[in-house]
Enzyme design. Structure first.
Site, PDB file in Angstrom:
ATOM      1  CG  ASP A 203      -0.739   3.683   3.780  1.00  0.00           C
ATOM      2  OD1 ASP A 203       0.379   3.143   3.759  1.00  0.00           O
ATOM      3  OD2 ASP A 203      -1.542   3.536   4.726  1.00  0.00           O
TER       4      ASP A 203
ATOM      5  CG  HIS B 196       8.929   2.604  -1.096  1.00  0.00           C
ATOM      6  ND1 HIS B 196       7.719   3.004  -0.568  1.00  0.00           N
ATOM      7  CD2 HIS B 196       9.631   2.057  -0.054  1.00  0.00           C
ATOM      8  CE1 HIS B 196       7.687   2.712   0.725  1.00  0.00           C
ATOM      9  NE2 HIS B 196       8.825   2.125   1.072  1.00  0.00           N
TER      10      HIS B 196
ATOM     11  CG  LEU C 271       0.405  20.938  -9.794  1.00  0.00           C
ATOM     12  CD1 LEU C 271      -1.016  20.916  -9.245  1.00  0.00           C
ATOM     13  CD2 LEU C 271       0.827  19.524 -10.218  1.00  0.00           C
TER      14      LEU C 271
HETATM   15  C1  FPP Z   1       3.546   4.520   2.394  1.00  0.00           C
HETATM   16  O1  FPP Z   1       3.492   3.147   2.058  1.00  0.00           O
HETATM   17  C2  FPP Z   1       4.456   5.207   1.496  1.00  0.00           C
HETATM   18  C3  FPP Z   1       5.616   5.804   1.887  1.00  0.00           C
HETATM   19  C4  FPP Z   1       6.086   5.813   3.284  1.00  0.00           C
HETATM   20  C5  FPP Z   1       6.501   6.460   0.912  1.00  0.00           C
HETATM   21  C6  FPP Z   1       5.844   7.091  -0.277  1.00  0.00           C
HETATM   22  C7  FPP Z   1       6.871   7.282  -1.321  1.00  0.00           C
HETATM   23  C8  FPP Z   1       6.698   7.167  -2.660  1.00  0.00           C
HETATM   24  C9  FPP Z   1       5.389   6.944  -3.293  1.00  0.00           C
HETATM   25  C10 FPP Z   1       7.855   7.238  -3.616  1.00  0.00           C
HETATM   26  C11 FPP Z   1       8.967   8.195  -3.342  1.00  0.00           C
HETATM   27  C12 FPP Z   1       8.579   9.626  -3.418  1.00  0.00           C
HETATM   28  C13 FPP Z   1       9.049  10.512  -4.342  1.00  0.00           C
HETATM   29  C14 FPP Z   1       8.689  11.958  -4.225  1.00  0.00           C
HETATM   30  C15 FPP Z   1       9.898  10.109  -5.458  1.00  0.00           C
HETATM   31  P1  FPP Z   1       3.960   2.080   3.117  1.00  0.00           P
HETATM   32  O2  FPP Z   1       5.349   1.681   2.800  1.00  0.00           O
HETATM   33  O3  FPP Z   1       3.737   2.601   4.505  1.00  0.00           O
HETATM   34  O4  FPP Z   1       2.955   0.931   2.786  1.00  0.00           O
HETATM   35  P2  FPP Z   1       2.427  -0.211   3.793  1.00  0.00           P
HETATM   36  O5  FPP Z   1       1.569   0.481   4.811  1.00  0.00           O
HETATM   37  O6  FPP Z   1       1.660  -1.092   2.884  1.00  0.00           O
HETATM   38  O7  FPP Z   1       3.644  -0.867   4.369  1.00  0.00           O
END
Ligand code: FPP
Length: 238
Positions: free
Chosen positions: A16, A33, A127
């Site tokens: 997150d 991201h 893994l």
């Molecule tokens: C949460 O942060 C994160 C996500 C919804 C996406 C997680 C994805 C990645 C780390 C990269 C893509 C994945 C792969 C497998 C290549 P948020 O956007 O909700 O953060 P915020 O709460 O600060 O807005």
């Protein structure tokens, strides 16, 4: 990490804070991201190197479709890029990939890349890397209940004889150990529909670091904190 006495068998991470990281750096959310994907790469590599048995990462929830088309599109592009660009290295590292979630609900190219990653690494013994995409725990539990109800209706099983193992066999995580350690970055303290069944006895930690900034030192600290926890599973350690 070799000095660690007790490594968790199964680590689950809610990655997150990408959006807040982007905002803090005056960047588009897609850049957050992208930076988050760098962290994901490093954590996967480290987990494989130190001998974690299973690592489950929450990449896209059934609720994330509510985000803007631009953000969903950016995440889908990153997924495709990751699974096509990284598959050789993951395979070489003997990583076994499993997707948790409903692949049928994904665009064709992403679905094909994920199926291919699973196919190619199925026999790997290192893994166990589980990436949750189009995943929701309530949806997973509901599907399991429906499958068992169908089997009971067809008299394949006796409803009174259904065991926890029968139920677990219907989950995406069948044959994986329960989650031992759940990490959610960014300081938020909730599960957000991630592995609700599997986290029944998980130890949890909520480092106040945004996912793109989550370092190997932060990861080691979380693993060390796990090693110091007194796990009782409802019993008493005397
Ligand atoms: C949460 O942060 C994160 C996500 C919804 C996406 C997680 C994805 C990645 C780390 C990269 C893509 C994945 C792969 C497998 C290549 P948020 O956007 O909700 O953060 P915020 O709460 O600060 O807005």
């Amino acid at each position: 990490m070799s000095e660690l006495q007790t490594l968790p068998r199964h680590v689950a991470i809610i990655m997150d804070g990408n959006g807040r990281w982007a905002k803090a750096h005056a960047l588009q959310v897609a850049q957050g991201h992208r930076r988050g994907t760098e962290t994901l790469r490093a954590i996967i590599r480290e987990s494989s190197d130190i001998g974690i048995e299973a690592l489950s990462l929450y990449a896209f929830s059934t609720e994330n479709w509510k985000r803007s088309a631009a953000e969903v599109g950016a995440l889908m592009s990153l997924l495709l890029e990751y699974f096509t660009g990284e598959i050789d290295e993951l395979d070489e590292k003997n990583v076994c990939i499993r997707i948790l979630g409903d692949k049928d609900g994904l665009p064709g190219p992403q679905r094909e890349a994920l199926l291919e990653a699973e196919r190619r690494t199925r026999g790997n013994t290192g893994l166990k890397l589980n990436i949750a995409i189009n995943y929701g725990a309530r949806d997973e539990i509901l599907r399991a209940a429906k499958t068992l109800a169908r089997k009971a209706q067809n008299t394949e099983i006796d409803p009174d004889g259904i065991t926890a193992a029968d139920f677990e066999a219907q989950l995406y995580t069948h044959d994986l150990p329960d989650v031992d350690l759940l990490i959610r970055t960014s300081g938020e303290m909730r599960l957000s529909n991630f592995l609700l069944y599997q986290c029944a006895y998980a130890e949890m930690t909520f480092p106040a670091v945004l996912w793109p900034d989550f370092s190997l030192d932060d990861y080691h600290r979380a693993l060390e904190a796990f090693g110091a926890r007194d796990r009782r599973f409802g019993g008493r350690n005397e």
